[in-house]
Structure formats: structure tokens, C-alpha cells
Scaffold this active site. Structure first.
Site, PDB file in Angstrom:
ATOM      1  N   GLU A 251       7.356  11.060  21.694  1.00 62.38           N
ATOM      2  CA  GLU A 251       8.139  11.516  20.545  1.00 62.38           C
ATOM      3  C   GLU A 251       7.554  12.796  19.957  1.00 62.38           C
ATOM      4  OE1 GLU A 251       9.802   9.620  16.359  1.00 62.38           O
ATOM      5  OE2 GLU A 251       7.857   8.973  17.120  1.00 62.38           O
TER       6      GLU A 251
ATOM      7  N   CYS B 257      13.469   7.811  12.401  1.00 62.46           N
ATOM      8  CA  CYS B 257      12.934   7.099  13.561  1.00 62.46           C
ATOM      9  C   CYS B 257      13.981   6.938  14.651  1.00 62.46           C
ATOM     10  CB  CYS B 257      12.387   5.736  13.141  1.00 62.46           C
ATOM     11  SG  CYS B 257      13.552   4.751  12.169  1.00 62.46           S
TER      12      CYS B 257
ATOM     13  N   GLY C  43       6.145   3.515  10.711  1.00 63.72           N
ATOM     14  CA  GLY C  43       5.406   4.760  10.829  1.00 63.72           C
ATOM     15  C   GLY C  43       5.083   5.110  12.260  1.00 63.72           C
ATOM     16  N   SER C  44       3.943   5.736  12.451  1.00 66.11           N
ATOM     17  CA  SER C  44       3.558   6.240  13.762  1.00 66.11           C
ATOM     18  C   SER C  44       3.061   5.135  14.683  1.00 66.11           C
ATOM     19  CB  SER C  44       2.444   7.277  13.610  1.00 66.11           C
ATOM     20  OG  SER C  44       1.243   6.652  13.173  1.00 66.11           O
TER      21      SER C  44
ATOM     22  N   GLU D 234       7.153  -1.147  13.057  1.00 67.76           N
ATOM     23  CA  GLU D 234       8.187  -0.317  13.677  1.00 67.76           C
ATOM     24  C   GLU D 234       7.573   1.059  13.874  1.00 67.76           C
ATOM     25  OE1 GLU D 234      11.051   2.757  12.788  1.00 67.76           O
ATOM     26  OE2 GLU D 234      11.697   1.149  11.439  1.00 67.76           O
TER      27      GLU D 234
ATOM     28  N   LYS E 151       0.870  -1.172   0.000  1.00 64.18           N
ATOM     29  CA  LYS E 151       0.000   0.000   0.000  1.00 64.18           C
ATOM     30  C   LYS E 151       0.910   1.226   0.000  1.00 64.18           C
ATOM     31  CE  LYS E 151      -2.249   2.346   3.207  1.00 64.18           C
ATOM     32  NZ  LYS E 151      -2.207   3.706   2.586  1.00 64.18           N
TER      33      LYS E 151
ATOM     34  N   GLY F 184      -0.762   4.452  13.951  1.00 62.92           N
ATOM     35  CA  GLY F 184      -0.992   3.623  12.769  1.00 62.92           C
ATOM     36  C   GLY F 184      -0.567   2.188  12.978  1.00 62.92           C
ATOM     37  N   GLY F 185       0.624   1.993  13.529  1.00 64.14           N
ATOM     38  CA  GLY F 185       1.132   0.638  13.739  1.00 64.14           C
ATOM     39  C   GLY F 185       0.297  -0.150  14.727  1.00 64.14           C
TER      40      GLY F 185
END
Length: 493
Positions: free
Chosen positions: A358, A267, A206-207, A230, A149, A210-211
Site C-alpha cells: 500500500e 483504507c 491503522g497501519s 484493521e 487511546k 501498528g496493528g
């Protein structure tokens, strides 16, 4: 504009991937490796058009993107070599002992592919962690078809790379459906991909939000699947007294560069720095502030990331007892990230969980601990991280055993006297860490060990030699390393 994939298009891609899986999994390791090498060639063949498109979509400079494409090509070739070499298979053989009581059977074990893998492209790495990035490469190496995606922030870049993969697949006579490229900015697209019954694993960078959502969907399925996400990390840095006293200015210069590298959009950006109150720490803070003031603001990846950075930074700076140390002295333009450092006491940090979070961008918070006891306390209150760093002499380390163990307990990569930014692609790299940095701290998303994420072990018991996979046959036709009766060898039985 490219439209989001319809339900029918997702269904078609997943069904094609499932059919391809049953062919691709049977191909020799060399065929998989040759396919990956062909992708690397096609990625290079995309030429300047790919770089120019990525520059336009991401605001990243040409040099950074050329370097990242080079890294992506290296990953494909490196993981292809590892795939063909076969060490990742973990092949092991324990031969039968018929006269043992009870008799010991012949048992042979190796890793086999899971099935179709859905990969979510990352916003901050349009090449290395996206369409043909590490997740895609390691899934292909494991024997799995891939459905990507593409990230909405660099749609055209992702399209060009996707076409390169399809050209390579055609040239290598790969099964139809080995790769698909899906677009979708909506919540529903991601959910449909993760929850589809043919999806057997997910890769994400990503964030946290989202993860974690992908992870929850994967675990709520009738058949739960692994989601290797991650996510966020503040990558804490601990300045120990003897080292700081000797090198405060040098460390400040080093970390000013790390904090602002790539406009802080890595990251592994060092978002928290801990030190013990002293003249050396005050010098470090002063020198860090001076260096940060000289760094120019720069455009962030896209307006959404820039807006989130400004919002989160402002929220952090508005917390009680948080002091602004310095920010860039140059006026900021629209969608630019302003390099910023702030400071607070250890007591403030322990009382305010928001300061642990973060702030994605060129921002770092220096925490002034009262003494070593308080530094240990803050280390013990930190969540899981991708990296943790000690700036320390040997004497600092040997006199701070409790702190060292506390810091080691929360990270995937433990760094001494360096910066966390920069992730080497090699077998010994571990790019992962305890939750919430990742959803599974046992695995890495960088390095050939990442192949193991998309495979599962299977043991063959009492099978005739001619019916076994080549990887486990007596004669070892692939010439791979195997553990035979507890001894590592390439020899035939």
C-alpha cells in the site's frame, strides 16, 4: 500539550474499568442502548467548536467533518437499536428430552461481554473510527467498558469527544470507570494498555506495522486476548475485457475520483488496477492520466502521513519497469499529497513484491497483464484485502470463473461495477478481510455484527428458569428472536 499517561494513571483507569465491568454487564440491553443514544446527543451538542477543532488538527474540510460526525451519530444510534433488539446475542434454546437414551439435557446459549476493551483512535477518521467511533460503540453495546487511546494527530478533538462521552455516562448513571481516555504517543503506552491483565480485547484501525505489533502483544500475554486490527489494503480492481471495451472512459473518470477522494486517505482506496493489454486498456490509462492531472493537490492529515506518502510513492516509482502515467499538473505545497498514477506489466508485478504494498495516499498503479492467464496469476499472488472489485459484464463474469474465485478468495467485500471507497453502515456490510487486511477475517468493524467481536458464547445447562438470564427464560421477557429447538421464534416456551 497533553502529557502521556503515566503508569499509575493507566493502572487506575484499568482498575476502574474492571470494577465497572461487573456492574455494566448486568444492566439491561435498554440501559446500554440509552447510554449510547445519550452519547450521540452530546456529540451533536458539541456544536461548531468540535468541527473547528478537528479542521485545525487534521486539515480535513468542514463538509467532510460534518458528514463524518453525522455518520458517527448514526453509528451510535444504529448500534444502540441493534443492542436493544438483541439479535446479535444469538440466543438459542434446546429443551430437554428426559426419555432419550442417553437423556438430553436442557441447554441454552447466548453471547456475554468479554470485559474492558482498549480502542486505538485512527488518524484518518477523527470521529467515526476514533474516540466515539464504531469500536467504542460496539464495545458499549456488547456490555464492555472502553479505554480509548486518543490518536496523537488530533488530541484536542479526541478530548472534546471524550468529555461528551463522560457527560453522557454521568447523565445515564453509568458505573464509574465505564469510559477512560488515555494519551500516549510512545510505544510503551500502547504496550501497557494491551498487556494489562484487565484488558480483554483490543480494537484498532491503522497501519500494518501498528496493528501487527498490537496483535503480537495480545497473543504473547499469559492470557492471550483477541486484537481486532484493521490494517492496510490496496483494494485491487480488475477490469474485464468486455466491460472495459464498452466503458473505458467512464471507468477512468470514476476511478480518478475514487483514487483521489479525501486525498487518498481511506483504507478502501483503490491502489491497484489490473487490465489485459488492449486498445481499451490503453484508452483507460490515457483517460485516467488526463483526469488525474486535473485534480488539485491537497493537504494530508498531518506532516507524518504526507512525508510517508512522498517517500513510499517515490520508492514505488523508482522500481524497475514502473512508468509514471501522470500526476497533478498543479504545483505542490508543503504537506500536500500529489495525485499520481503509474503503470507496470504483469510480469514486473509478479517479480517485485514491493509493488504489492500500500502507498497510503492519492496513488494507484495500473498493471497491464499479458492475457487472462497472467491476470489470474497476479490475483492468486495478492494478499488479503478489505475489498476487491470487478468491473465486468455478466458475460465477462461467466467466462472468467477461475479469476472470479481467485479474487473472491482474498477479500472481505466483493464489489461489482462500482468503487471501493464509501463504506455503508448496515448489517450486511463486512469491513474486514483475510490477513494482512485484518487480524481476524471472521469479524467486521462496520455494522451491528461488529458487536460480536467483544462478546463470547456461554451455554447454560439444566438451569432452573427463574435463575436464567432474561434473554434465555421460557417467557422471553425481552421479546427477542431466539432459536428454540431449531426454529427461529419470539414465542415463549
Amino acid at each position: 500539550m497533553i502529557k502521556d499517561a503515566s503508569t499509575e494513571e493507566i493502572e487506575q483507569a484499568m482498575n476502574a474499568a474492571w470494577a465497572a465491568f461487573h456492574e455494566y454487564r448486568k444492566l439491561p440491553l435498554k440501559s446500554r442502548a440509552d447510554f449510547m443514544r445519550a452519547i450521540a446527543v452530546e456529540l451533536e451538542n458539541c456544536g461548531d467548536a468540535l468541527i473547528e477543532t478537528a479542521m485545525r488538527e487534521t486539515n480535513l474540510p468542514e463538509a467532510r467533518l460534518r458528514g463524518e460526525r453525522g455518520r458517527t451519530i448514526f453509528q451510535l444510534n444504529s448500534y444502540a437499536e441493534a443492542c436493544e433488539k438483541g439479535d446479535w446475542l444469538g440466543a438459542s434454546i434446546d429443551t430437554a428430552i428426559p426419555d432419550k437414551v442417553p437423556p438430553k439435557p436442557d441447554i441454552r446459549k447466548m453471547l456475554v461481554p468479554l470485559g474492558p476493551v482498549v480502542v486505538f483512535g485512527a488518524s484518518n477518521f477523527p470521529f467515526a473510527y476514533s474516540t466515539a467511533g464504531g469500536d467504542t460503540a460496539t464495545a458499549f453495546a456488547a456490555g464492555c467498558p472502553v479505554i480509548v487511546k486518543g490518536h496523537p494527530a488530533h488530541i484536542q478533538t479526541s478530548e472534546i469527544v471524550a468529555r461528551a462521552i463522560l457527560v453522557a455516562a454521568d447523565k445515564c448513571n453509568m458505573p464509574k470507570g465505564i469510559f477512560a481516555h488515555i494519551h500516549g504517543a510512545s510505544f510503551e503506552t500502547g504496550k501497557a494498555l494491551v498487556t494489562h491483565p484487565h484488558t480483554k480485547a483490543v480494537g484498532f484501525t491503522g497501519s500494518y506495522g501498528g496493528g501487527k505489533q498490537l496483535f503480537d502483544w495480545g497473543n504473547q500475554r499469559k492470557e492471550p486476548i483477541p486484537v481486532f486490527a484493521e490494517m492496510g489494503s490496496v483494494n485491487p480492481v480488475f477490469l474485464l475485457p468486455e466491460k472495459l471495451k464498452a466503458s473505458a472512459t467512464e471507468i477512468a473518470q470514476q476511478y480518478a475520483g475514487s483514487i483521489t477522494l479525501g486525498v487518498g486517505q481511506f483504507c478502501t482506496n483503490p491502489g491497484l488496477i489490473f487490465g489485459i493489454e488492449s486498445e481499451a486498456l490503453q484508452l483507460f490509462i490515457q483517460e485516467l492520466g488526463t483526469a488525474i492531472q486535473k485534480v488539485l493537490p491537497a493537504p494530508m492529515l498531518h506532516p507524518g502521513i504526507a512525508a510517508a506518502y512522498t517517500k513510499n510513492k517515490t520508492t514505488a516509482l523508482q522500481q524497475d519497469a514502473v512508468e509514471l502515467i501522470a500526476e497533478s499538473a498543479t504545483a505542490v505545497k508543503e504537506n500536500e499529497g500529489v495525485p499520481t498514477v503509474a503503470s507496470a506489466t504483469g510480469e514486473t508485478f509478479l517479480k517485485n513484491p514491493l509493488l504489492h504494498q500500500e502507498v497510503f495516499g492519492p496513488y494507484s498503479l495500473v498493471i497491464r497483464c499479458r492475457d487472462m492467464e497472467e491476470m489470474i496469476a497476479v490475483a492468486q499472488h495478492l494478499e488479503g484485502q478489505l475489498t476487491s472489485t470487478l468491473m465486468a459484464t455478466d458475460a465477462d463474469i461467466t467466462s472468467s470463473e477461475v479469476l472470479v474465485e481467485a479474487v473472491k478468495n482474498i477479500c472481505g467485500r466483493f464489489i461489482l461495477n462500482s468503487v471501493p471507497t464509501g463504506v455503508e453502515v448496515c448489517l450486511s456490510m463486512h469491513h474486514g478481510g483475510p490477513f494482512p487486511a485484518c487480524t481476524d477475517s471472521r469479524f467486521t468493524s462496520v455494522g451491528a455484527d461488529g458487536i460480536k467481536r467483544f462478546a463470547r458464547p456461554i451455554a447454560f445447562q439444566n438451569w432452573n428458569n427463574q435463575l436464567l438470564p432474561d434473554e434465555l427464560k421460557n417467557e422471553n421477557p425481552l421479546g427477542i428472536w431466539r432459536t428454540v429447538n431449531n426454529e427461529l421464534t419470539k414465542s415463549a416456551l
